[in-house]
Motif scaffolding. Structure first.
Motif, mmCIF file in Angstrom:
data_model
loop_
_atom_site.group_PDB
_atom_site.id
_atom_site.type_symbol
_atom_site.label_atom_id
_atom_site.label_comp_id
_atom_site.label_asym_id
_atom_site.label_seq_id
_atom_site.Cartn_x
_atom_site.Cartn_y
_atom_site.Cartn_z
ATOM 1 N N HIS A 256 9.503 7.297 -4.623
ATOM 2 C CA HIS A 256 10.142 6.956 -5.894
ATOM 3 C C HIS A 256 9.356 5.851 -6.603
ATOM 4 C CE1 HIS A 256 13.575 8.574 -3.567
ATOM 5 N NE2 HIS A 256 14.066 8.943 -4.728
ATOM 6 N N ALA A 257 9.457 5.857 -7.913
ATOM 7 C CA ALA A 257 9.124 4.666 -8.687
ATOM 8 C C ALA A 257 10.419 3.877 -8.809
ATOM 9 C CB ALA A 257 8.589 5.055 -10.060
ATOM 10 N N LEU B 136 7.635 -0.362 -9.202
ATOM 11 C CA LEU B 136 6.866 -0.261 -7.973
ATOM 12 C C LEU B 136 6.844 1.191 -7.506
ATOM 13 C CD1 LEU B 136 8.288 -3.329 -6.009
ATOM 14 C CD2 LEU B 136 6.007 -3.138 -7.030
ATOM 15 N N ILE B 137 5.794 1.545 -6.785
ATOM 16 C CA ILE B 137 5.682 2.892 -6.225
ATOM 17 C C ILE B 137 6.016 2.788 -4.739
ATOM 18 C CG2 ILE B 137 4.223 4.897 -5.904
ATOM 19 C CD1 ILE B 137 4.799 4.131 -8.851
ATOM 20 N N LYS C 13 1.546 -0.820 -6.179
ATOM 21 C CA LYS C 13 1.699 -1.243 -7.571
ATOM 22 C C LYS C 13 1.275 -0.161 -8.552
ATOM 23 C CE LYS C 13 0.786 -6.021 -6.173
ATOM 24 N NZ LYS C 13 0.376 -5.705 -4.775
ATOM 25 N N SER C 14 0.576 0.863 -8.063
ATOM 26 C CA SER C 14 0.144 1.953 -8.941
ATOM 27 C C SER C 14 0.271 3.275 -8.198
ATOM 28 C CB SER C 14 -1.294 1.737 -9.416
ATOM 29 O OG SER C 14 -2.179 1.658 -8.317
ATOM 30 N N GLY D 84 0.842 -1.192 0.000
ATOM 31 C CA GLY D 84 0.000 0.000 0.000
ATOM 32 C C GLY D 84 0.876 1.240 0.000
ATOM 33 N N SER D 85 0.246 2.382 0.007
ATOM 34 C CA SER D 85 0.973 3.645 -0.045
ATOM 35 C C SER D 85 1.437 4.085 1.336
ATOM 36 C CB SER D 85 0.084 4.744 -0.643
ATOM 37 O OG SER D 85 -0.192 4.484 -1.992
#
Length: 266
Positions: free
Chosen positions: A204-205, A221-222, A164-165, A136-137
């Motif tokens: 970061h990505a 990945l985010i 993932k997004s 998760g974020s």
């Protein structure tokens, strides 16, 4: 593990406005800088003659740190939260908990839907992690209080969000291109992040795996800090725990265990 900040335990009975207000308080309490028992300088470094190249070796060469991965699965209106704990790449504990989800999925309020099950699983844990990786974020969130931040602050444990997004923010480059493994693309706050100044680096990505084929590519990945971890260290941790797969091993194994535990839920 029990909540250190019980006032932040997710309460799905709150109104949406109250949930958002609580997230602002959580963001205020979060520390998006390094405060780990593990030395960030040792993460992913090469071994010397006397040191082992283990994830985040401590400053004095003590035991390898304990890293936990957190992921969820769902059975109807129930969330199955799974935690897999690793030390030096070996699984030392697995726990899960099942709780009813009392609200639907609302973008930005995931922790109020899933957080109760996650905290219930942590209550079953006998090991105390040095850091947790959460599916998760973290800071990459409308109010800098994604699932990893909410859980990290409530338990006061270093936490990293692995999504993932992209939920919000602006990447320095397109995320739709094919990038080699090891590429990091900074993500900064924009008008969609209401709690910090535009241009603040919030994560970061991170490209952890890539196809050899010219015709296919894997998206990065985010990765963002959740609590007591800086943005660059969060990326270091994810890279250091990735072992041939896109996902870091702690969350990859937690994902697999969540599916396994889900099968036992009637």
């Amino acid at each position: 593990m029990e909540p250190v900040r019980p006032e932040f335990v997710p309460d799905p009975s709150l109104s949406q406005a109250e949930m958002e207000a609580l997230q602002r308080d959580i963001a205020d309490a979060a520390r998006f800088e390094d405060d780990l028992a593990v030395s960030p300088a040792r993460i992913g470094s090469e071994p010397t003659d006397t040191e082992q190249a283990t994830l985040g070796e401590t400053c004095d060469g003590a035991e390898p740190p304990i890293v936990a991965g957190v992921d969820q699965a769902f059975v109807g209106d129930r969330a199955v939260s799974a935690i897999v704990v690793l030390r030096d790449g070996e699984v030392v504990e697995r726990v899960h908990a099942v709780e009813r989800t009392e609200i639907p999925y609302i973008p930005g309020l995931l922790s109020f839907r899933e957080g109760g099950a996650i905290l219930a699983a942590f209550a079953e844990l006998s090991h105390e992690p040095d850091v947790i990786l959460v599916d998760g974020s973290g800071r990459i969130h409308f109010r800098e209080a994604g699932l990893a931040t909410h859980v990290g602050v409530t338990l006061d444990v270093p936490a990293v969000g692995v999504a993932k997004s992209l939920l919000c923010g602006t990447p320095d480059r397109s995320l739709d291109e094919k990038y080699p493994v090891g590429t990091r693309i900074p993500i900064t706050a924009d008008e969609s992040v209401e709690t910090c100044a535009d241009g603040t680096r919030i994560g970061h990505a991170v490209q952890t795996r890539q196809y050899d084929s010219r015709n296919r590519h894997i998206n990065p990945l985010i990765v963002s800090p959740g609590h007591r971890v800086a943005a660059s260290t969060a990326a270091d941790l994810v890279e250091a725990t990735t072992d041939g797969y896109k996902l870091p091993e702690p969350t990859r194994l937690a994902d697999s265990y969540a599916d396994e535990a889900k099968a036992s839920v009637e």
